[in-house]
Design a protein around this motif. Structure first.
Motif, PDB file in Angstrom:
ATOM      1  N   PRO A   8       0.815  -1.223   0.000  1.00 42.25           N
ATOM      2  CA  PRO A   8       0.000   0.000   0.000  1.00 42.25           C
ATOM      3  C   PRO A   8       0.851   1.276   0.000  1.00 42.25           C
ATOM      4  O   PRO A   8       0.308   2.375  -0.084  1.00 42.25           O
ATOM      5  N   ASP A   9       2.187   1.123   0.093  1.00 41.32           N
ATOM      6  CA  ASP A   9       3.053   2.296   0.217  1.00 41.32           C
ATOM      7  C   ASP A   9       3.117   3.113  -1.069  1.00 41.32           C
ATOM      8  O   ASP A   9       3.405   4.311  -1.027  1.00 41.32           O
ATOM      9  N   CYS A  10       2.888   2.449  -2.209  1.00 36.67           N
ATOM     10  CA  CYS A  10       2.967   3.149  -3.493  1.00 36.67           C
ATOM     11  C   CYS A  10       1.695   2.925  -4.290  1.00 36.67           C
ATOM     12  O   CYS A  10       1.180   1.806  -4.364  1.00 36.67           O
ATOM     13  N   ASN A  11       1.185   3.999  -4.884  1.00 38.47           N
ATOM     14  CA  ASN A  11       0.087   3.898  -5.833  1.00 38.47           C
ATOM     15  C   ASN A  11       0.211   5.060  -6.809  1.00 38.47           C
ATOM     16  O   ASN A  11       1.126   5.885  -6.703  1.00 38.47           O
ATOM     17  N   LYS A  12      -0.687   5.121  -7.757  1.00 39.62           N
ATOM     18  CA  LYS A  12      -0.588   6.180  -8.755  1.00 39.62           C
ATOM     19  C   LYS A  12      -0.769   7.563  -8.137  1.00 39.62           C
ATOM     20  O   LYS A  12      -0.264   8.550  -8.662  1.00 39.62           O
ATOM     21  N   GLY A  13      -1.472   7.614  -7.014  1.00 38.36           N
ATOM     22  CA  GLY A  13      -1.644   8.885  -6.322  1.00 38.36           C
ATOM     23  C   GLY A  13      -0.369   9.337  -5.634  1.00 38.36           C
ATOM     24  O   GLY A  13      -0.023  10.526  -5.647  1.00 38.36           O
ATOM     25  N   SER A  14       0.367   8.393  -5.021  1.00 38.82           N
ATOM     26  CA  SER A  14       1.629   8.753  -4.358  1.00 38.82           C
ATOM     27  C   SER A  14       2.650   9.224  -5.379  1.00 38.82           C
ATOM     28  O   SER A  14       3.467  10.115  -5.094  1.00 38.82           O
ATOM     29  N   GLU A  15       2.616   8.663  -6.583  1.00 39.64           N
ATOM     30  CA  GLU A  15       3.523   9.111  -7.641  1.00 39.64           C
ATOM     31  C   GLU A  15       3.191  10.535  -8.068  1.00 39.64           C
ATOM     32  O   GLU A  15       4.085  11.358  -8.302  1.00 39.64           O
ATOM     33  N   VAL A  16       1.900  10.863  -8.134  1.00 36.39           N
ATOM     34  CA  VAL A  16       1.484  12.230  -8.454  1.00 36.39           C
ATOM     35  C   VAL A  16       1.990  13.189  -7.388  1.00 36.39           C
ATOM     36  O   VAL A  16       2.507  14.278  -7.701  1.00 36.39           O
ATOM     37  N   GLY A  17       1.862  12.818  -6.121  1.00 37.16           N
ATOM     38  CA  GLY A  17       2.349  13.665  -5.036  1.00 37.16           C
ATOM     39  C   GLY A  17       3.838  13.934  -5.154  1.00 37.16           C
ATOM     40  O   GLY A  17       4.301  15.059  -4.919  1.00 37.16           O
ATOM     41  N   ARG A  18       4.609  12.900  -5.507  1.00 40.01           N
ATOM     42  CA  ARG A  18       6.053  13.075  -5.674  1.00 40.01           C
ATOM     43  C   ARG A  18       6.361  14.042  -6.815  1.00 40.01           C
ATOM     44  O   ARG A  18       7.232  14.930  -6.682  1.00 40.01           O
ATOM     45  N   LEU A  19       5.648  13.922  -7.926  1.00 42.42           N
ATOM     46  CA  LEU A  19       5.883  14.789  -9.082  1.00 42.42           C
ATOM     47  C   LEU A  19       5.544  16.242  -8.774  1.00 42.42           C
ATOM     48  O   LEU A  19       6.287  17.161  -9.125  1.00 42.42           O
ATOM     49  N   LEU A  20       4.409  16.445  -8.094  1.00 40.52           N
ATOM     50  CA  LEU A  20       3.988  17.816  -7.799  1.00 40.52           C
ATOM     51  C   LEU A  20       4.892  18.473  -6.762  1.00 40.52           C
ATOM     52  O   LEU A  20       5.027  19.696  -6.734  1.00 40.52           O
ATOM     53  N   ALA A  21       5.524  17.672  -5.916  1.00 37.81           N
ATOM     54  CA  ALA A  21       6.418  18.226  -4.894  1.00 37.81           C
ATOM     55  C   ALA A  21       7.740  18.688  -5.492  1.00 37.81           C
ATOM     56  O   ALA A  21       8.430  19.542  -4.929  1.00 37.81           O
ATOM     57  N   ASN A  22       8.093  18.116  -6.649  1.00 34.19           N
ATOM     58  CA  ASN A  22       9.390  18.419  -7.257  1.00 34.19           C
ATOM     59  C   ASN A  22       9.372  19.643  -8.172  1.00 34.19           C
ATOM     60  O   ASN A  22      10.417  20.242  -8.424  1.00 34.19           O
ATOM     61  N   THR A  74      -7.548   1.883 -10.610  1.00 36.68           N
ATOM     62  CA  THR A  74      -6.275   2.321 -10.037  1.00 36.68           C
ATOM     63  C   THR A  74      -5.967   3.772 -10.396  1.00 36.68           C
ATOM     64  O   THR A  74      -5.183   4.432  -9.707  1.00 36.68           O
ATOM     65  N   ASP A  75      -6.570   4.271 -11.476  1.00 36.24           N
ATOM     66  CA  ASP A  75      -6.349   5.663 -11.872  1.00 36.24           C
ATOM     67  C   ASP A  75      -7.138   6.645 -11.008  1.00 36.24           C
ATOM     68  O   ASP A  75      -6.875   7.855 -11.048  1.00 36.24           O
ATOM     69  N   GLU A  76      -8.105   6.133 -10.240  1.00 36.01           N
ATOM     70  CA  GLU A  76      -8.849   7.002  -9.334  1.00 36.01           C
ATOM     71  C   GLU A  76      -7.915   7.645  -8.308  1.00 36.01           C
ATOM     72  O   GLU A  76      -8.092   8.804  -7.932  1.00 36.01           O
ATOM     73  N   ASP A  77      -6.880   6.877  -7.863  1.00 32.17           N
ATOM     74  CA  ASP A  77      -5.901   7.440  -6.922  1.00 32.17           C
ATOM     75  C   ASP A  77      -5.180   8.629  -7.551  1.00 32.17           C
ATOM     76  O   ASP A  77      -4.906   9.629  -6.875  1.00 32.17           O
ATOM     77  N   MET A  78      -4.874   8.524  -8.851  1.00 31.28           N
ATOM     78  CA  MET A  78      -4.197   9.602  -9.555  1.00 31.28           C
ATOM     79  C   MET A  78      -5.094  10.830  -9.643  1.00 31.28           C
ATOM     80  O   MET A  78      -4.659  11.953  -9.379  1.00 31.28           O
ATOM     81  N   PHE A  79      -6.362  10.618  -9.998  1.00 28.53           N
ATOM     82  CA  PHE A  79      -7.299  11.746 -10.120  1.00 28.53           C
ATOM     83  C   PHE A  79      -7.477  12.466  -8.778  1.00 28.53           C
ATOM     84  O   PHE A  79      -7.481  13.693  -8.703  1.00 28.53           O
ATOM     85  N   GLN A  80      -7.628  11.682  -7.722  1.00 28.42           N
ATOM     86  CA  GLN A  80      -7.918  12.261  -6.405  1.00 28.42           C
ATOM     87  C   GLN A  80      -6.716  12.993  -5.817  1.00 28.42           C
ATOM     88  O   GLN A  80      -6.885  13.904  -4.990  1.00 28.42           O
ATOM     89  N   ALA A  81      -5.509  12.614  -6.237  1.00 33.41           N
ATOM     90  CA  ALA A  81      -4.311  13.261  -5.703  1.00 33.41           C
ATOM     91  C   ALA A  81      -4.023  14.598  -6.375  1.00 33.41           C
ATOM     92  O   ALA A  81      -3.208  15.376  -5.874  1.00 33.41           O
ATOM     93  N   LEU A  82      -4.682  14.876  -7.492  1.00 32.75           N
ATOM     94  CA  LEU A  82      -4.421  16.106  -8.239  1.00 32.75           C
ATOM     95  C   LEU A  82      -5.243  17.265  -7.699  1.00 32.75           C
ATOM     96  O   LEU A  82      -6.329  17.064  -7.136  1.00 32.75           O
ATOM     97  N   PRO A  83      -4.767  18.504  -7.874  1.00 33.03           N
ATOM     98  CA  PRO A  83      -5.550  19.661  -7.439  1.00 33.03           C
ATOM     99  C   PRO A  83      -6.809  19.833  -8.273  1.00 33.03           C
ATOM    100  O   PRO A  83      -6.923  19.279  -9.376  1.00 33.03           O
ATOM    101  N   MET A  84      -7.770  20.579  -7.766  1.00 36.19           N
ATOM    102  CA  MET A  84      -9.052  20.760  -8.454  1.00 36.19           C
ATOM    103  C   MET A  84      -8.881  21.426  -9.812  1.00 36.19           C
ATOM    104  O   MET A  84      -9.701  21.253 -10.709  1.00 36.19           O
ATOM    105  N   SER A  85      -7.812  22.188  -9.973  1.00 32.08           N
ATOM    106  CA  SER A  85      -7.593  22.879 -11.243  1.00 32.08           C
ATOM    107  C   SER A  85      -7.111  21.949 -12.345  1.00 32.08           C
ATOM    108  O   SER A  85      -7.110  22.321 -13.519  1.00 32.08           O
ATOM    109  N   ALA A  86      -6.697  20.719 -11.989  1.00 32.48           N
ATOM    110  CA  ALA A  86      -6.193  19.778 -12.983  1.00 32.48           C
ATOM    111  C   ALA A  86      -7.322  19.279 -13.878  1.00 32.48           C
ATOM    112  O   ALA A  86      -8.488  19.234 -13.481  1.00 32.48           O
ATOM    113  N   ILE A  87      -6.958  18.888 -15.083  1.00 32.78           N
ATOM    114  CA  ILE A  87      -7.913  18.303 -16.026  1.00 32.78           C
ATOM    115  C   ILE A  87      -7.757  16.790 -15.924  1.00 32.78           C
ATOM    116  O   ILE A  87      -6.701  16.230 -16.250  1.00 32.78           O
ATOM    117  N   THR A  88      -8.778  16.125 -15.442  1.00 31.84           N
ATOM    118  CA  THR A  88      -8.738  14.670 -15.261  1.00 31.84           C
ATOM    119  C   THR A  88      -9.773  14.031 -16.173  1.00 31.84           C
ATOM    120  O   THR A  88     -10.933  14.446 -16.193  1.00 31.84           O
TER     121      THR A  88
END
Length: 495
Positions: A395-409, A423-437
């Motif tokens: 559970p330590d890594c998912n598509k959402g955690s990868e998004v968090g790493r990218l946005l932090a850099n 599995t892409d729901e984690d990616m959508f939910q980790a993005l800011p509201m301004s993102a296009i998902t």
């Protein structure tokens, strides 16, 4: 009604003439009861009400003949001058007459082989008031889910019918009343009016939800709005799932190699220095490197367990040592499900059933989740149900955690993410509201746009590559502002 049957214990069954009602099984069960319990001879009567139905059809006429013969056999063997074991009524009764029979019946014997609901069982319980009585109910009837205080039986087992009759006859009156009271409390709430109201409310809610989700579909105006924002951005993050998004899902995952068209589009997107392209996939990093490694893009494999930046692969978590228990269970499901297979990654196990029979694959998938959930919980592993795949991972890594790493850099003024799976729901939910998902295929509440088919993905990406028109015509600034206003308005509605 009570005078008609005297002091005998009365067992009541009410059905229309139909094979699904289990009438012959019921009669054979009652015959077995009489055979093994001579102490009840002359004390118990089965009142069988059968309402004519399709008796002009040959098979139904044949069924009636068999019922007549079975009743005749029982009565011929056991009846006396003062007692008839089976009282047979081959006609309908008025509601008032049926209610009276329900009220005086000591036992209701409702044993269909298959029934959607069976209101006879509910009618019997509802009429008892403070009068004792016992309901014997087939576990194959829909009402069995609610009426759990009934004596439930398998209607195909005549021995169970026999034992249930004995249990009902010997049940203390106080227990009978308690069981009836509990079932009546359920029926008093789950009424037909409540069912109708719930149905209409759910229908209205579904219509409202569908209307909201329908507005997420990408049309020409949506593309224009997205393209406007894309053109004005200085730093763009483009997150793309692979299977089911950039390529069509294949029965064999190894057959989903990128097409020349896909390679060309990714190359063109990556050639813009403002773009940071990231393939965010559940695939293993060896496959992604083999297929896309020559492109100047970033990649995340196994849901972020590995990521590639500036041409170098990095590992986020340690390799997992899979226990023999998990592997043996997964292998058992591979053996039991033809054309399924197990993929062993460094940080995940994936059981694929895309090539299997649809019904069997779905059944086995649910069985696999139920089997593994306690074992995975103890080992702190996560179970993901994807598109024709069950995946077990950390559970330590998912598509959402990868998004968090990218946005932090790095900071981005334009972010777009596309995916088709749960599995892409984690990616959508980790993005800011301004993102296009954008969700591909089924509509997602987490995504603010929707493309109906994977075949629409590459044309959409190609539209982003279109040349930006120079603002030379009068009113072009006004048009851009209008587009931007409409875009923000639609975006706020979808949040």
């Amino acid at each position: 009604t009570r005078k008609l049957f005297g002091e005998h214990k009365l067992i009541l069954s009410v059905d229309r003439l139909d094979y699904s009602k289990g009438i012959l099984h019921r009669l054979r069960g009652f015959a077995t009861f009489l055979e093994h319990h001579a102490e009840y001879h002359g004390k118990v009567t089965l009142a069988m009400v059968i309402v004519p139905s399709r008796d002009h059809v040959g098979s139904y006429a044949e069924l009636k003949t068999k019922i007549d013969e079975e009743i005749g056999s029982i009565n011929g063997r056991y009846s006396t001058m003062n007692w008839t074991p089976v009282c047979y009524f081959y006609h309908g009764f008025s509601l008032e007459e049926l209610t009276a029979m329900y009220y005086v019946a000591d036992i209701a014997l409702v044993t269909p082989l298959r029934d959607g609901m069976n209101l006879v069982a509910k009618e019997y319980v509802a009429t008892k008031c403070d009068n004792p009585g016992v309901l014997i109910l087939s576990e194959m009837a829909g009402a069995a889910v609610e009426l759990t205080d009934a004596i439930q039986i398998n209607p195909n087992d005549t021995e169970q019918i026999e034992n249930a009759i004995c249990q009902a006859l010997e049940m203390p009156e106080e227990e009978q009343k308690q069981r009836l009271k509990r079932m009546q409390s359920i029926l008093s709430v789950q009424t037909v009016n409540k069912w109708a109201a719930d149905f209409v409310n759910e229908l209205n809610a579904t219509c409202m939800k569908n209307d909201m989700l329908r507005k997420k579909r990408i049309v020409a105006a949506s593309i224009a709005q997205i393209k406007l924002k894309y053109n004005h951005a200085k730093q763009r993050l483009i997150l793309l799932d692979y299977d089911g998004t950039l390529t069509a899902l294949k029965p064999r995952p190894e057959d989903a190699q990128p097409t020349p068209e896909l390679i060309s589009i990714l190359q063109q997107l990556a050639s813009d220095p403002a773009n940071h392209i990231v393939i965010n996939s559940g695939r293993d990093h060896f496959t992604l490197e083999k297929w896309l490694g020559t492109l100047p893009i970033s990649m995340a494999a196994e849901h972020g367990a590995f990521y590639k930046e500036n041409g170098v692969w990095h590992k986020n978590i340690k390799k997992i040592e899979w226990g023999a228990g998990i592997l043996s269970i997964l292998q058992m499901f591979v053996d039991r499900t033809p054309r399924s297979h197990l993929e062993v990654k460094e940080t995940a196990l994936a059981w694929h059933y895309r090539e299997s029979d649809a019904w069997l694959g779905t059944l086995r998938a649910q069985q696999l989740v139920n089997t593994q959930i306690s074992l995975c919980t103890r080992q702190k592993l996560q179970i993901l149900q994807g598109n024709k795949v069950i995946e077990i991972k950390s559970p330590d890594c998912n598509k959402g955690s990868e998004v968090g790493r990218l946005l932090a850099n790095r900071r981005y003024d334009f972010v777009i993410a596309m995916g088709d799976d749960t599995t892409d729901e984690d990616m959508f939910q980790a993005l800011p509201m301004s993102a296009i998902t954008i969700k591909i295929g089924s509509v997602s509440e987490a995504a603010n746009y929707h493309l109906s088919a994977q075949s629409d993905v590459l044309p959409f990406l190609r539209s982003l590559l279109g040349k930006q028109k120079t603002a030379t015509k009068e009113g072009s600034i006004k048009n851009r502002l209008t587009f931007a206003f409409d875009f923000l308005k639609d975006l706020l509605k979808t949040q």
